[in-house]
Design a protein around this motif. Sequence first.
Motif, PDB file in Angstrom:
ATOM      1  N   MET A   1       0.845  -1.177   0.000  1.00 48.15           N
ATOM      2  CA  MET A   1       0.000   0.000   0.000  1.00 48.15           C
ATOM      3  C   MET A   1       0.887   1.236   0.000  1.00 48.15           C
ATOM      4  O   MET A   1       1.263   1.706  -1.039  1.00 48.15           O
ATOM      5  CB  MET A   1      -0.926  -0.058   1.203  1.00 48.15           C
ATOM      6  CG  MET A   1      -2.032   0.904   1.144  1.00 48.15           C
ATOM      7  SD  MET A   1      -3.204   0.453   2.459  1.00 48.15           S
ATOM      8  CE  MET A   1      -4.498   1.512   2.061  1.00 48.15           C
ATOM      9  N   GLY A   2       1.245   1.791   1.141  1.00 46.48           N
ATOM     10  CA  GLY A   2       2.170   2.904   1.240  1.00 46.48           C
ATOM     11  C   GLY A   2       1.636   4.229   0.720  1.00 46.48           C
ATOM     12  O   GLY A   2       0.479   4.351   0.346  1.00 46.48           O
ATOM     13  N   MET A   3       2.539   5.187   0.719  1.00 45.80           N
ATOM     14  CA  MET A   3       2.242   6.540   0.233  1.00 45.80           C
ATOM     15  C   MET A   3       3.393   6.984  -0.645  1.00 45.80           C
ATOM     16  O   MET A   3       4.526   6.567  -0.438  1.00 45.80           O
ATOM     17  CB  MET A   3       2.127   7.527   1.404  1.00 45.80           C
ATOM     18  CG  MET A   3       0.972   7.290   2.330  1.00 45.80           C
ATOM     19  SD  MET A   3       0.970   8.466   3.712  1.00 45.80           S
ATOM     20  CE  MET A   3       0.518   9.987   2.883  1.00 45.80           C
ATOM     21  N   THR A   4       3.116   7.878  -1.568  1.00 49.28           N
ATOM     22  CA  THR A   4       4.195   8.431  -2.377  1.00 49.28           C
ATOM     23  C   THR A   4       4.812   9.622  -1.648  1.00 49.28           C
ATOM     24  O   THR A   4       4.186  10.226  -0.766  1.00 49.28           O
ATOM     25  CB  THR A   4       3.693   8.894  -3.755  1.00 49.28           C
ATOM     26  OG1 THR A   4       2.830  10.020  -3.572  1.00 49.28           O
ATOM     27  CG2 THR A   4       2.983   7.773  -4.500  1.00 49.28           C
ATOM     28  N   ALA A   5       6.020   9.961  -2.034  1.00 49.78           N
ATOM     29  CA  ALA A   5       6.688  11.129  -1.461  1.00 49.78           C
ATOM     30  C   ALA A   5       5.869  12.389  -1.722  1.00 49.78           C
ATOM     31  O   ALA A   5       5.768  13.267  -0.858  1.00 49.78           O
ATOM     32  CB  ALA A   5       8.089  11.262  -2.044  1.00 49.78           C
ATOM     33  N   THR A   6       5.255  12.469  -2.883  1.00 44.90           N
ATOM     34  CA  THR A   6       4.432  13.631  -3.227  1.00 44.90           C
ATOM     35  C   THR A   6       3.229  13.753  -2.303  1.00 44.90           C
ATOM     36  O   THR A   6       2.882  14.851  -1.870  1.00 44.90           O
ATOM     37  CB  THR A   6       3.977  13.549  -4.694  1.00 44.90           C
ATOM     38  OG1 THR A   6       5.139  13.482  -5.526  1.00 44.90           O
ATOM     39  CG2 THR A   6       3.133  14.739  -5.082  1.00 44.90           C
ATOM     40  N   LEU A  26      13.615   5.869   1.474  1.00 45.07           N
ATOM     41  CA  LEU A  26      14.763   5.144   2.005  1.00 45.07           C
ATOM     42  C   LEU A  26      14.886   3.714   1.484  1.00 45.07           C
ATOM     43  O   LEU A  26      15.974   3.152   1.489  1.00 45.07           O
ATOM     44  CB  LEU A  26      14.701   5.115   3.535  1.00 45.07           C
ATOM     45  CG  LEU A  26      14.750   6.475   4.227  1.00 45.07           C
ATOM     46  CD1 LEU A  26      14.561   6.311   5.726  1.00 45.07           C
ATOM     47  CD2 LEU A  26      16.067   7.185   3.923  1.00 45.07           C
ATOM     48  N   ALA A  27      13.782   3.110   1.087  1.00 49.24           N
ATOM     49  CA  ALA A  27      13.829   1.692   0.708  1.00 49.24           C
ATOM     50  C   ALA A  27      13.234   1.405  -0.666  1.00 49.24           C
ATOM     51  O   ALA A  27      13.238   0.260  -1.103  1.00 49.24           O
ATOM     52  CB  ALA A  27      13.108   0.861   1.766  1.00 49.24           C
ATOM     53  N   GLY A  28      12.685   2.418  -1.330  1.00 51.79           N
ATOM     54  CA  GLY A  28      12.083   2.208  -2.639  1.00 51.79           C
ATOM     55  C   GLY A  28      10.773   1.442  -2.585  1.00 51.79           C
ATOM     56  O   GLY A  28      10.339   0.878  -3.583  1.00 51.79           O
ATOM     57  N   ASP A  29      10.124   1.446  -1.410  1.00 48.15           N
ATOM     58  CA  ASP A  29       8.907   0.647  -1.247  1.00 48.15           C
ATOM     59  C   ASP A  29       7.669   1.480  -0.916  1.00 48.15           C
ATOM     60  O   ASP A  29       6.635   0.931  -0.557  1.00 48.15           O
ATOM     61  CB  ASP A  29       9.115  -0.408  -0.163  1.00 48.15           C
ATOM     62  CG  ASP A  29       9.421   0.180   1.203  1.00 48.15           C
ATOM     63  OD1 ASP A  29       9.479   1.423   1.336  1.00 48.15           O
ATOM     64  OD2 ASP A  29       9.597  -0.612   2.157  1.00 48.15           O
ATOM     65  N   ASN A  30       7.783   2.815  -1.004  1.00 46.18           N
ATOM     66  CA  ASN A  30       6.682   3.724  -0.657  1.00 46.18           C
ATOM     67  C   ASN A  30       6.181   3.516   0.769  1.00 46.18           C
ATOM     68  O   ASN A  30       5.014   3.716   1.058  1.00 46.18           O
ATOM     69  CB  ASN A  30       5.507   3.581  -1.640  1.00 46.18           C
ATOM     70  CG  ASN A  30       5.819   4.152  -3.001  1.00 46.18           C
ATOM     71  OD1 ASN A  30       6.707   4.984  -3.139  1.00 46.18           O
ATOM     72  ND2 ASN A  30       5.102   3.724  -4.003  1.00 46.18           N
ATOM     73  N   ASP A  31       7.057   3.089   1.641  1.00 40.73           N
ATOM     74  CA  ASP A  31       6.660   2.789   3.009  1.00 40.73           C
ATOM     75  C   ASP A  31       7.674   3.258   4.043  1.00 40.73           C
ATOM     76  O   ASP A  31       7.371   3.300   5.226  1.00 40.73           O
ATOM     77  CB  ASP A  31       6.439   1.276   3.144  1.00 40.73           C
ATOM     78  CG  ASP A  31       5.419   0.916   4.196  1.00 40.73           C
ATOM     79  OD1 ASP A  31       4.554   1.755   4.506  1.00 40.73           O
ATOM     80  OD2 ASP A  31       5.495  -0.206   4.717  1.00 40.73           O
ATOM     81  N   HIS A  32       8.896   3.575   3.612  1.00 35.09           N
ATOM     82  CA  HIS A  32       9.963   3.996   4.521  1.00 35.09           C
ATOM     83  C   HIS A  32      10.601   5.265   3.957  1.00 35.09           C
ATOM     84  O   HIS A  32      11.255   5.205   2.913  1.00 35.09           O
ATOM     85  CB  HIS A  32      11.034   2.907   4.652  1.00 35.09           C
ATOM     86  CG  HIS A  32      10.532   1.647   5.270  1.00 35.09           C
ATOM     87  ND1 HIS A  32       9.817   0.704   4.556  1.00 35.09           N
ATOM     88  CD2 HIS A  32      10.630   1.192   6.532  1.00 35.09           C
ATOM     89  CE1 HIS A  32       9.507  -0.293   5.364  1.00 35.09           C
ATOM     90  NE2 HIS A  32       9.978  -0.027   6.571  1.00 35.09           N
ATOM     91  N   TYR A  33      10.399   6.373   4.652  1.00 35.85           N
ATOM     92  CA  TYR A  33      10.870   7.664   4.160  1.00 35.85           C
ATOM     93  C   TYR A  33      11.658   8.414   5.226  1.00 35.85           C
ATOM     94  O   TYR A  33      11.510   8.154   6.423  1.00 35.85           O
ATOM     95  CB  TYR A  33       9.687   8.560   3.773  1.00 35.85           C
ATOM     96  CG  TYR A  33       8.938   8.107   2.560  1.00 35.85           C
ATOM     97  CD1 TYR A  33       9.354   8.486   1.289  1.00 35.85           C
ATOM     98  CD2 TYR A  33       7.797   7.327   2.667  1.00 35.85           C
ATOM     99  CE1 TYR A  33       8.647   8.082   0.162  1.00 35.85           C
ATOM    100  CE2 TYR A  33       7.085   6.918   1.547  1.00 35.85           C
ATOM    101  CZ  TYR A  33       7.523   7.307   0.296  1.00 35.85           C
ATOM    102  OH  TYR A  33       6.836   6.909  -0.811  1.00 35.85           O
TER     103      TYR A  33
END
Length: 77
Positions: A1-6, A26-33
């Motif tokens: 699921m995750g969120m985009t940086a935008t 941080l991980a390219g998974d839209n879940d760790h920023y």
Amino acid sequence: MGMTATEIETMIRAALPDAEVTITDLAGDNDHYAAHVVSAAFTGRPRVAQHKMVYEALGGRMGGVLHALQLTTAVPN
């Protein structure tokens, strides 16, 4: 699921319109920023209160939709 940086940046800017926001995936998974947020709204507030303001801007998505956010905050120079 995750969120985009935008999406993260948009939500933070909606709550803190003057903010300078830098988001790093941080991980390219839209879940760790990582987020670096600079705002005059942080002036005179302890770091914990600054972080709380950012988490509130994310509308309860921390720990659910967004798993991890490495957060740094600052006031403008």
